[in-house]
Design an enzyme around this catalytic site. Structure first.
Site, mmCIF file in Angstrom:
data_model
loop_
_atom_site.group_PDB
_atom_site.id
_atom_site.type_symbol
_atom_site.label_atom_id
_atom_site.label_comp_id
_atom_site.label_asym_id
_atom_site.label_seq_id
_atom_site.Cartn_x
_atom_site.Cartn_y
_atom_site.Cartn_z
ATOM 1 N N TRP A 305 -85.527 46.671 50.187
ATOM 2 C CA TRP A 305 -85.285 45.911 51.419
ATOM 3 C C TRP A 305 -84.484 44.629 51.168
ATOM 4 O O TRP A 305 -84.292 43.843 52.086
ATOM 5 C CB TRP A 305 -86.626 45.543 52.074
ATOM 6 C CG TRP A 305 -87.493 46.722 52.341
ATOM 7 C CD1 TRP A 305 -87.486 47.525 53.455
ATOM 8 C CD2 TRP A 305 -88.503 47.257 51.463
ATOM 9 N NE1 TRP A 305 -88.425 48.516 53.311
ATOM 10 C CE2 TRP A 305 -89.061 48.389 52.107
ATOM 11 C CE3 TRP A 305 -88.981 46.909 50.208
ATOM 12 C CZ2 TRP A 305 -90.079 49.162 51.539
ATOM 13 C CZ3 TRP A 305 -89.982 47.676 49.632
ATOM 14 C CH2 TRP A 305 -90.526 48.787 50.294
ATOM 15 N N ASP A 306 -84.065 44.388 49.944
ATOM 16 C CA ASP A 306 -83.427 43.129 49.571
ATOM 17 C C ASP A 306 -84.364 41.952 49.803
ATOM 18 O O ASP A 306 -83.944 40.868 50.201
ATOM 19 C CB ASP A 306 -82.113 42.931 50.338
ATOM 20 C CG ASP A 306 -81.257 41.818 49.752
ATOM 21 O OD1 ASP A 306 -81.512 41.414 48.608
ATOM 22 O OD2 ASP A 306 -80.340 41.343 50.446
#
Length: 674
Positions: A305-306
């Site tokens: 998801w960064d």
């Protein structure tokens, strides 16, 4: 608070007049004991000076459009010293802003750094073994956009000839870059025990086999390599990164350096890196002199998801109810706050492993659980529901937002990326970002800026990604070596408004001991972006941080062109100081010849589309006989709120009326055509 406890906390405070570290002190508390400026007189602040770096005149507009002026100045060696986005180091007179010296490392304008031209700060170090007054007995260290580590004499700006080659060491990356700017250094190094430690910023989503996120250490005197640390174990996996692009912290007494590590490459597909990815997405404690791993605590398992750690770990001494305890406070993009024991890395309060959404794309191996803090509350909401969509104008709503948000996968926090498109909230730049948190050691309160926005992420099968050219405003990552490319965009209406309800940026105060939110205040308005300068108090995204004082104030910039002061006890906005362009940087405060100043870099933010500038602006209290400035204004001036609200309401009604008329006219034309 008992007198003994108060005394111990005050001993941990930084020097009373200086701001010698990027984060105020080596542990990043961003707290100043200064008390000259208070809630009672902050409304009287006047501009002390505005210094222009000269970038606007010297650089081409297209080049300036790729800059972010995010530097925090330091007050050291009787100078205010900072770096520009192009890594020029400038020393100013602290009272007048007159330039004292300047150093230009000649960073190439063709570098094209993936994370823009940016330098968040420099680092000061006084060599206790050097003769007093000798050249380079005190030094300024800086990492550059073209991955050099530079050492300068702190009094003259002259390169330290004994450090590396003519005052610089070039990082050996170990593999060819796709383009020169794929690898850069954006945050300040840290120095402790005669060792300078530096991280790196590496472009996301380019390839699976990306540069490694190695943290490197050098002798602070000679520049000789001392040690290196790779957060990943590469046995059987294919990945790079897990780098440290955000600022680090050091504990000189313990001889420890604390790293906030990021996700492995690429961000949104991890099929080639099964498992929890070792020390990625972790707070990592190393021995400063040797690089030996002491402990590591992971905040996200197998990140797709960064949700890397974007903020400096804050070192504090807190009262847990059972006495004082040395801790590491780590805020995150998700809006979590992890509080860890500084010696062991164990959570001070329980952290639960909770089940999270599953069902990733083919080849993905998601973690079934993620860690959730239980004592300190979330700094912001972590789920986006249909009723959270921003309907503007209220009666008609936003068809463009409806179209973007419909049909997406949205199972709450940690919904995996998908081919249908996934809603990520908080966004990958949301929650707390590189500005980090601030901690008041006297009142035991944590302060942090938070951003509210929705990211839409979509995985594109490799065959469909070839030749794809996304429209403006859409990030495209090829993720070479993975079966999927990706697109990412902020959910925004055609009016340029975020698709989620305001506030879009808020300042939060948290009582750590009690585990409760004390207050939350919206920061920023639409004044500098909306037609007719309509100042809707909707907040702006806040990637920058704050500075707090024992005088009871919290200072912060925003995406509009104001430096603001808030009451630390109540969260009430007390003052606005007009800036030439937005100050998307961390403010700082210092005492010089009996006067307290507050300074901030005002350069705008190219990624957010604001006006770009090159100013460093400082404010102080007026001197005898000095007139108030139009640049400053208190919030509660007589009649001000009533008339501003009245004008806004009238204009808003007019906009709604126009929108309704256009809708009625289109409907009538469609009916006539039928």
């Amino acid at each position: 608070m008992p007198g003994t406890l108060l005394g111990l906390l005050l001993l941990a405070a930084p020097p009373a007049c200086a701001w010698e570290y990027w984060g105020g002190d080596s542990g990043g508390q961003r707290f100043s004991p200064l008390t000259q400026i208070t809630p009672a007189n902050v409304g009287n602040l006047v501009p002390a000076f505005e210094f222009h770096t000269g970038d606007l005149e010297a650089r081409a507009p297209a080049l300036m459009a790729r800059t972010k002026f995010e530097a925090t100045p330091l007050l050291v060696e009787d100078s205010l010293i900072f770096c520009t986005p192009f890594n020029e180091v400038i020393a100013l007179d602290p009272a007048t802003g007159a330039q004292k010296w300047r150093y230009d490392p000649k960073v190439s304008p063709s570098q094209r750094p993936g994370n823009r031209y940016v330098c968040r700060g420099i680092t000061y170090w006084a060599d206790g073994q050097a003769a007093k007054g000798a050249p380079c007995s005190s030094r300024i260290f800086m990492g550059t956009n073209d991955y050099r580590v530079i050492a300068l004499d702190a009094r003259s700006g002259t390169p330290c000839a004994d450090f590396g080659t003519n005052g610089e060491v070039r990082i050996e990356i170990g593999k060819p870059l796709v383009w020169p700017g794929e690898f850069q250094i954006t945050s300040p190094p840290v120095v402790s025990h005669g060792v300078v430690v530096v991280g790196s910023s590496i472009s996301d989503n380019v390839r699976v086999d990306a540069p490694l996120g190695i943290v490197r250490a050098f002798d602070a005197r000679s520049g000789a390599a001392r040690w290196s640390f790779d957060p990943l174990v590469h046995d059987g996996i294919s990945a790079g990164h897990a780098n440290v692009w955000a600022p680090m912290s050091v504990d000189d007494e313990r001889g420890l350096v604390f790293l906030p590590t990021t996700s492995p490459s690429p961000d949104f597909w991890g099929g080639e890196r099964p498992g929890n990815d070792e020390h990625a997405n972790s707070v990592v404690a190393l021995r400063t002199e040797t690089g030996e791993l002491v402990w590591s605590f992971q905040t996200v398992h197998h990140d797709v998801w960064d949700y890397d750690l974007p903020a400096q770990p804050t070192l504090a001494r807190i009262d847990t109810g059972d006495g004082l305890r040395d801790v590491v406070i780590q805020p995150t993009k998700q809006g979590f706050v992890f509080v860890l024991d500084r010696d062991t890395g164990k959570p001070v309060w329980p952290v639960e492993e909770r089940a999270v959404p599953q069902g990733g794309v083919e080849g993905e191996k998601l973690s079934p659980t993620q860690p959730f803090p239980t004592h300190v509350p979330d700094l912001m909401p972590q789920r986006f529901a249909p009723e959270d969509e921003f309907k503007f104008p209220p009666i008609i709503g936003s068809p463009s937002c409806d179209a973007q948000l419909s049909g997406l996968r949205n199972d709450g926090l940690y919904t995996p990326p998908s081919m249908q498109g996934t809603m990520i909230f908080p966004m990958t730049g949301g929650g707390v970002n590189w500005g980090g948190a601030a901690f008041d050691p006297i009142n035991q309160v944590l302060f942090a800026n938070t951003s509210y926005a929705v990211h839409l992420v979509k995985l594109i099968p490799r065959a469909e990604a070839e030749g794809l050219k996304p429209p403006p405003g859409v990030d495209f990552g090829r993720q070479i070596g993975a079966p999927f490319a990706m697109t990412r965009k902020v959910a925004m209406s055609k009016l340029g408004l975020l698709c989620n309800k305001p506030p879009w940026g808020a300042l939060v105060a948290v009582d750590l001991k009690a585990g409760k939110i004390l207050w939350r205040s919206t920061v920023g308005t639409t004044e500098d972006r909306a037609p007719l300068e309509i100042a809707f108090k909707w907040g702006t995204p806040l990637v920058n941080g704050v500075a707090i004082t024992a005088g009871g104030l919290v200072f912060t910039g925003a995406m509009d062109a104001y430096l603001r002061a808030f009451d630390a006890k109540s969260g009430e906005e007390l003052w606005q100081g007009r800036l030439p362009v937005p100050g998307v940087a961390n403010p700082m405060t210092y005492l010089w010849k009996g006067e307290q100043y507050v300074a901030i870099a005002a350069g705008g933010h190219s990624e957010a589309g604001t006006t770009i500038g090159d100013s460093l602006v400082a404010f102080r209290l007026p001197r005898p006989g000095e007139a108030p400035s139009l640049w400053s204004r208190t919030i509660d001036r007589p009649g001000g709120r009533f008339w501003s609200k009245a004008i806004v309401c009238v204009l808003a009604l007019a906009l709604i009326a126009v929108a309704m008329w256009r809708w009625w006219r289109r409907a009538r034309l469609r009916k006539t055509a039928i």
